[in-house]
Design a protein around this motif. Structure first.
Motif, PDB file in Angstrom:
ATOM      1  N   SER A  76      47.741  43.785  33.341  1.00 43.13           N
ATOM      2  CA  SER A  76      47.221  43.520  34.681  1.00 43.13           C
ATOM      3  C   SER A  76      48.232  42.827  35.583  1.00 43.13           C
ATOM      4  CB  SER A  76      45.946  42.676  34.600  1.00 43.13           C
ATOM      5  OG  SER A  76      45.344  42.548  35.865  1.00 43.13           O
ATOM      6  N   LEU A  77      48.919  41.813  35.081  1.00 46.32           N
ATOM      7  CA  LEU A  77      49.886  41.092  35.908  1.00 46.32           C
ATOM      8  C   LEU A  77      51.019  42.013  36.331  1.00 46.32           C
ATOM      9  CD1 LEU A  77      51.061  38.630  37.259  1.00 46.32           C
ATOM     10  CD2 LEU A  77      51.799  37.781  35.022  1.00 46.32           C
ATOM     11  N   GLY A  78      51.545  42.804  35.400  1.00 49.22           N
ATOM     12  CA  GLY A  78      52.613  43.745  35.734  1.00 49.22           C
ATOM     13  C   GLY A  78      52.160  44.788  36.739  1.00 49.22           C
ATOM     14  N   TYR A  79      50.988  45.394  36.494  1.00 46.08           N
ATOM     15  CA  TYR A  79      50.453  46.371  37.446  1.00 46.08           C
ATOM     16  C   TYR A  79      50.317  45.753  38.837  1.00 46.08           C
ATOM     17  CZ  TYR A  79      48.770  49.643  33.751  1.00 46.08           C
ATOM     18  OH  TYR A  79      48.654  50.536  32.718  1.00 46.08           O
ATOM     19  N   CYS A  80      49.845  44.503  38.881  1.00 49.68           N
ATOM     20  CA  CYS A  80      49.598  43.853  40.165  1.00 49.68           C
ATOM     21  C   CYS A  80      50.899  43.615  40.921  1.00 49.68           C
ATOM     22  CB  CYS A  80      48.848  42.539  39.950  1.00 49.68           C
ATOM     23  SG  CYS A  80      48.008  41.910  41.419  1.00 49.68           S
ATOM     24  N   ILE A  81      51.929  43.188  40.199  1.00 51.79           N
ATOM     25  CA  ILE A  81      53.240  43.014  40.841  1.00 51.79           C
ATOM     26  C   ILE A  81      53.734  44.355  41.381  1.00 51.79           C
ATOM     27  CG2 ILE A  81      55.660  42.435  40.437  1.00 51.79           C
ATOM     28  CD1 ILE A  81      54.686  40.395  38.334  1.00 51.79           C
ATOM     29  N   GLY A  82      53.632  45.409  40.571  1.00 50.10           N
ATOM     30  CA  GLY A  82      54.057  46.736  41.016  1.00 50.10           C
ATOM     31  C   GLY A  82      53.278  47.213  42.228  1.00 50.10           C
ATOM     32  N   ALA A  83      51.965  46.966  42.231  1.00 52.16           N
ATOM     33  CA  ALA A  83      51.134  47.382  43.361  1.00 52.16           C
ATOM     34  C   ALA A  83      51.541  46.676  44.644  1.00 52.16           C
ATOM     35  CB  ALA A  83      49.663  47.117  43.050  1.00 52.16           C
ATOM     36  N   LYS A  84      51.843  45.370  44.532  1.00 47.95           N
ATOM     37  CA  LYS A  84      52.238  44.613  45.724  1.00 47.95           C
ATOM     38  C   LYS A  84      53.606  45.065  46.237  1.00 47.95           C
ATOM     39  CE  LYS A  84      51.486  41.311  48.750  1.00 47.95           C
ATOM     40  NZ  LYS A  84      50.364  41.373  49.709  1.00 47.95           N
ATOM     41  N   LEU A  85      54.518  45.394  45.337  1.00 49.67           N
ATOM     42  CA  LEU A  85      55.827  45.888  45.753  1.00 49.67           C
ATOM     43  C   LEU A  85      55.703  47.219  46.483  1.00 49.67           C
ATOM     44  CD1 LEU A  85      57.880  45.044  42.538  1.00 49.67           C
ATOM     45  CD2 LEU A  85      58.071  43.906  44.768  1.00 49.67           C
ATOM     46  N   ALA A  86      54.772  48.058  46.043  1.00 46.94           N
ATOM     47  CA  ALA A  86      54.579  49.360  46.670  1.00 46.94           C
ATOM     48  C   ALA A  86      53.697  49.285  47.912  1.00 46.94           C
ATOM     49  CB  ALA A  86      53.963  50.336  45.665  1.00 46.94           C
ATOM     50  N   ASN A  87      52.891  48.223  48.019  1.00 47.75           N
ATOM     51  CA  ASN A  87      51.934  48.092  49.123  1.00 47.75           C
ATOM     52  C   ASN A  87      51.965  46.664  49.663  1.00 47.75           C
ATOM     53  OD1 ASN A  87      50.112  50.775  48.696  1.00 47.75           O
ATOM     54  ND2 ASN A  87      50.623  49.874  46.711  1.00 47.75           N
ATOM     55  N   PRO A  88      53.058  46.269  50.305  1.00 45.02           N
ATOM     56  CA  PRO A  88      53.192  44.860  50.712  1.00 45.02           C
ATOM     57  C   PRO A  88      52.119  44.386  51.686  1.00 45.02           C
ATOM     58  CG  PRO A  88      54.921  46.233  51.688  1.00 45.02           C
ATOM     59  CD  PRO A  88      54.236  47.071  50.666  1.00 45.02           C
ATOM     60  N   GLY A  89      51.472  45.295  52.394  1.00 46.76           N
ATOM     61  CA  GLY A  89      50.445  44.895  53.342  1.00 46.76           C
ATOM     62  C   GLY A  89      49.056  44.777  52.758  1.00 46.76           C
ATOM     63  N   LYS A  90      48.897  45.096  51.469  1.00 43.98           N
ATOM     64  CA  LYS A  90      47.588  45.057  50.816  1.00 43.98           C
ATOM     65  C   LYS A  90      47.353  43.713  50.128  1.00 43.98           C
ATOM     66  CE  LYS A  90      46.171  49.520  51.136  1.00 43.98           C
ATOM     67  NZ  LYS A  90      44.832  49.992  51.536  1.00 43.98           N
ATOM     68  N   ILE A  91      46.063  43.378  49.952  1.00 41.06           N
ATOM     69  CA  ILE A  91      45.690  42.245  49.107  1.00 41.06           C
ATOM     70  C   ILE A  91      45.635  42.773  47.674  1.00 41.06           C
ATOM     71  CG2 ILE A  91      43.943  40.506  48.599  1.00 41.06           C
ATOM     72  CD1 ILE A  91      42.917  40.851  51.463  1.00 41.06           C
ATOM     73  N   CYS A  92      46.534  42.329  46.819  1.00 40.48           N
ATOM     74  CA  CYS A  92      46.603  42.821  45.435  1.00 40.48           C
ATOM     75  C   CYS A  92      46.053  41.752  44.505  1.00 40.48           C
ATOM     76  CB  CYS A  92      48.030  43.197  45.075  1.00 40.48           C
ATOM     77  SG  CYS A  92      48.650  44.591  46.057  1.00 40.48           S
ATOM     78  N   ILE A  93      44.962  42.091  43.809  1.00 41.52           N
ATOM     79  CA  ILE A  93      44.207  41.130  43.015  1.00 41.52           C
ATOM     80  C   ILE A  93      44.184  41.565  41.556  1.00 41.52           C
ATOM     81  CG2 ILE A  93      41.979  39.995  42.721  1.00 41.52           C
ATOM     82  CD1 ILE A  93      41.401  40.782  45.691  1.00 41.52           C
ATOM     83  N   SER A  94      44.669  40.709  40.681  1.00 45.28           N
ATOM     84  CA  SER A  94      44.573  40.938  39.246  1.00 45.28           C
ATOM     85  C   SER A  94      43.305  40.286  38.720  1.00 45.28           C
ATOM     86  CB  SER A  94      45.803  40.362  38.531  1.00 45.28           C
ATOM     87  OG  SER A  94      45.596  40.319  37.131  1.00 45.28           O
ATOM     88  N   VAL A  95      42.398  41.106  38.185  1.00 45.51           N
ATOM     89  CA  VAL A  95      41.208  40.595  37.511  1.00 45.51           C
ATOM     90  C   VAL A  95      41.501  40.691  36.023  1.00 45.51           C
ATOM     91  CG1 VAL A  95      38.729  40.878  37.153  1.00 45.51           C
ATOM     92  CG2 VAL A  95      39.733  41.398  39.389  1.00 45.51           C
ATOM     93  N   ASP A  96      41.806  39.556  35.403  1.00 49.83           N
ATOM     94  CA  ASP A  96      42.319  39.567  34.035  1.00 49.83           C
ATOM     95  C   ASP A  96      41.464  38.687  33.140  1.00 49.83           C
ATOM     96  OD1 ASP A  96      44.047  40.463  32.101  1.00 49.83           O
ATOM     97  OD2 ASP A  96      45.843  39.537  32.961  1.00 49.83           O
ATOM     98  N   GLY A  97      41.544  38.941  31.844  1.00 50.07           N
ATOM     99  CA  GLY A  97      40.915  38.085  30.859  1.00 50.07           C
ATOM    100  C   GLY A  97      41.951  37.174  30.218  1.00 50.07           C
TER     101      GLY A  97
END
Length: 813
Positions: free
Chosen positions: A659-680
């Motif tokens: 989740s943390l890695g995906y979230c970092i990647g998502a923010k790098l690809a979508n800097p204008g989005k709110i990227c939220i990791s919902v993790d356990g």
């Protein structure tokens, strides 16, 4: 007179406006024209001066299809003189192709292998690369330094150093999963690692990507080709990665790199996307591309057809008009693709994929068809026997048959898979025009806005009850871009019984649309299989619907939709709540007071997250990532998905820690989005070292850790199937996650009671948009329900947390 490859190169390398492009099949032409493949019958050395004269006409007039009218009468006369079965045509086509490949390679003459790789990354639109350093990859890493002479003061591709290669792979996956459609290039993530352990640390991300169809290019260093056997940090990288990639290859020369990289990006991005791996011996990263290396490459690979060559060869084919061409076939026999060399709008040579324009029983190539859909439709009998096949377009009689079948169905459902993520508007029009409810798979969440009254939400093992019930009752299942994974079907023998019955009676059945021809009849035999993209299927159906202005659907499906609404009312996804307790605390003045405290469930926390984003009007601007466990399925159930590719999660492989890695990647690809990791807590514990990357790079993601001190999903299975003998499911020494965040210089928020949740959630989501924030939420252990127990039909669900009888031998994986 005989000509060498170098002589021909001089002929074709002069600047001009032409392109080396064989005529392609017209979009309206059948995608399976019957004509045989041919192979070259003569070597280059047998080419004569007359042949070269024909070659001159061919090169001078071989325009793209749109410019075909400019073809000269001289060339047409030569074509008439040399019949299509004349061996000289194949010889001339081979000369053309070798000359074009030489011109293509010459664009990189004088560059080192590492420089060629970087040049190709730029050409393919790569803006961010994740990775980790190591000796075997240093020549390539040097290309990214801002002071490298190649940049001339310009900003280089953004390089991000991760805490380990495993995380680099997951970040690249997150980037590829979420990079927006619509740009010049299709989405892809790129990561770089060194040899040996650098490569082996990437195996899990590669397997995760192949399972979930994630476009990913992994480049790794390797010990030099002249290094002794078992040299430091060497390993059989290709053998290790071949089973978990679409293509894995070790370069043999810097001359291979232009074509290797072009092919790698094509395969990663096209067909069903997936990972590719390229192994880069260190000495070849430093090798300079010279004319001698280029000549050697052409002579070795493109002289006689050589099916033992691991990389490329000539492949004689027919164009749609019947004329002969020589393609460059890249990849191994049976698992490779044909390309031609063209000039693009910027006058630069590049490889271009050749569509499937010719097939017989002897030449059928499913690997080719899986990357270049034939846009055909197949009709099957209820017993699975193929009855007929034809082109799928607006004029197709079978396309109209499919539409008529949909029109008469009383209880239709749409199963929207990942193949619908690029066509939400087309899906919306199709569903609304026909008044058909839509269920989605995990990777398709958001491709159909769940605020619609037609939204069934997620179907499957932990899906909503309503779609699970309705699929089993449906008389027609329209599956677009999904592969009938076991997590969405339950016991296959009991799956969609009413649709199978309707197929027997000719009033319904299964329509399966997939970009991969190899998915046809893989899990079940559909009534119709459409080998095309989800977008093209939907647009074709919508075009037919648009022409029928008198067609009305509401009266046919109204009872079905009424039934859907009643099921949703009777079987909601339930949120566990706890009684409020009075807790004695001591205030700052040392006085004891009683305060109300209500413990939380993971479900109540996610529901509050969802509520606040909807009320703030920010749901459309949010991307969510998860690890694997109850938090993952609860997020899938309780977040209102509104946009395609809004949910990034590990589906088929079920990889914890992503989740943390995906979230970092998502923010790098979508800097204008709110990227939220919902993790356990269990998942987060595996990869929280990437907090370092967040701080170093200033990546403003939101991390919500739902902490129940354990792996609750597996704990529930042990309770059901192993008499509550709990082992390896409790985390008894979790860190204080707020202190952990502070150690990395990251803001944190804490909450352990319902009374504080609203304010804490608001602080987490909205107060610090420009910096990373960690939200530690303490919850009670609650299972994720509903649950379709293993080996059970889709509608046989555990709906409440009560004692139930299960088959102890059928514990889930």
């Amino acid at each position: 007179m005989k000509f060498s490859a170098a002589s021909v190169f001089l002929l074709v390398a002069t600047p001009s406006s032409f392109a080396f492009v064989p005529s392609k099949a017209s979009p309206k032409s059948p995608a399976f024209v019957s004509s045989p493949y041919f192979r070259s019958t003569g070597p280059l050395s047998s080419t004569t001066e007359d042949d070269i004269e024909v070659l001159k006409h061919s090169i001078a007039n071989n325009f793209r299809e749109s410019d075909a009218k400019l073809a000269s009468a001289a060339r047409q006369q030569k074509k008439a003189d040399l019949k299509n079965n004349d061996p000289k045509l194949a010889q001339i086509a081979a000369v053309e192709t070798r000359a074009a490949v030489s011109a293509y390679l010459s664009q990189y003459q004088g560059q080192s292998g590492a420089a060629i790789i970087y040049s190709k990354l730029v050409e393919h639109g790569v803006e961010v690369v994740n990775g980790f350093s190591g000796g075997a990859v240093l020549p390539l890493l040097d290309q990214f330094h801002e002071l490298h002479p190649r940049h001339g003061g310009k900003k280089p591709i953004r390089w991000i150093t991760n805490s380990n290669e495993n995380s680099a792979g997951h970040i690249a996956e997150g980037y590829g999963k979420s990079q927006p459609f619509g740009g010049k290039h299709l989405p892809v993530g790129v990561c770089i690692a060194t040899s040996g352990p650098g490569l082996t640390n990437l195996i899990t991300p590669l397997q995760d990507a192949i399972c979930d169809g994630v476009p990913l290019v992994a480049l790794c260093g390797q010990a030099a080709t002249n290094a002794p056997k078992d040299a430091f940090q060497s390993c059989p990288a290709v053998d290790l990665t071949r089973p978990c990639t679409k293509w894995a290859y070790q370069i043999k020369s810097a001359a291979e790199l232009p074509m290797v990289l072009d092919y790698a990006f094509y395969v990663a991005r096209n067909g069903r996307p997936g990972p590719v791996f390229v192994d880069l011996p260190k000495d070849l990263q430093n090798q300079i591309l010279t004319p001698e290396l280029m000549d050697s490459f052409v002579e070795t690979n493109l002289n006689e057809p050589n099916y033992d060559t691991a990389f490329c060869r000539l492949s004689e084919r027919r164009r749609a008009d019947g004329s002969v061409m020589q393609a460059v076939h890249i990849g191994t026999e049976g698992k490779g693709l044909p390309f031609q060399i063209i000039k693009d709008a910027e006058n630069k040579y590049q490889i271009d994929a050749i569509p499937v324009v010719e097939e017989t029983a002897d030449t059928r190539d499913d690997f080719h068809a899986d990357h270049n859909p034939t846009h055909t439709i197949v009709k099957n009998a209820p017993n699975g026997e193929t009855l007929k096949e034809m082109v799928f377009d607006e004029g197709s009689t079978m396309a109209k048959e499919v539409l008529n079948l949909i029109r008469q169905a009383r209880k239709p459902v749409i199963l929207a898979g990942q193949g619908c993520n690029d066509s939400p508007e087309d899906l919306k029009y199709f569903a609304e025009k026909l008044q058909i409810p839509v269920a989605t798979t995990l990777h398709a969440l958001g491709c159909f806005d769940e605020r619609s009254p037609l939204a069934l939400n997620m179907v499957g093992m932990h899906g909503h009850p309503t779609p699970n019930f309705m699929f089993q009752e449906s008389d027609l299942v329209i599956c677009v871009g999904s592969r009938f994974d076991d997590r969405i079907t339950g016991r296959m023998g009991s799956y969609i019984p009413k649709a199978r019955e309707a197929a027997e009676e000719g009033r319904g059945g299964i329509i399966h649309v997939d970009i991969r021809r190899t998915e046809h009849k893989k899990q079940l035999a559909p009534s119709y299989f459409v080998h095309t993209t989800g977008k093209r299927f939907l647009q074709t159906m919508n075009a037919l619907l648009h022409k029928d202005t008198e067609f009305g659907r509401a009266s046919i499906t109204a009872p079905w939709l009424k039934h859907m609404a009643q099921l949703q009312k009777d079987f909601p996804v339930k949120i566990p709540h706890f009684k409020t307790e009075s807790i004695r605390i001591v205030n700052e003045q040392g006085e004891e007071t009683l305060v109300p405290r209500t413990r939380m469930s993971a479900q109540s926390v996610v529901a509050e997250l969802n509520r606040q984003l909807l009320e703030a009007g920010q749901m459309d601007n949010a991307i969510f990532t998860t690890g694997v466990g109850v938090h993952q399925m609860i997020a899938a159930q309780l977040i209102t998905w509104t946009q395609p590719r809004q949910m990034l999660s590990s589906g088929s492989l079920g990889t914890m820690g992503v989740s943390l890695g995906y979230c970092i990647g998502a923010k790098l690809a979508n800097p204008g989005k709110i990227c939220i990791s919902v993790d356990g807590d269990g998942s987060f514990n595996m990869t929280f070292t990437e907090l370092k990357t967040l701080k170093e790079e200033g990546i403003a993601v939101k991390l919500m850790i739902i902490d129940n001190d354990g792996q609750m999903m597996v704990e529930y299975w042990q309770r059901l199937f192993h008499n509550n003998r709990l082992l390896a499911v409790r985390n008894t020494a979790n860190p204080d996650y707020c202190t952990l965040a502070k150690a990395f210089g990251i803001k944190s928020v804490y909450c352990d009671a319902e009374e504080d949740l609203e304010a804490a959630m608001k602080d987490f989501l909205f107060n610090d948009p420009e910096e990373p924030v960690l939200f530690h939420v303490r919850v009670e252990r609650t299972p994720c329900l509903p649950l379709v127990a293993p080996g059970q039909p889709l509608d046989d669900m555990i709906l409440e947390d009560v004692e139930v009888d299960v088959d102890g031998a059928a514990a889930p994986s």
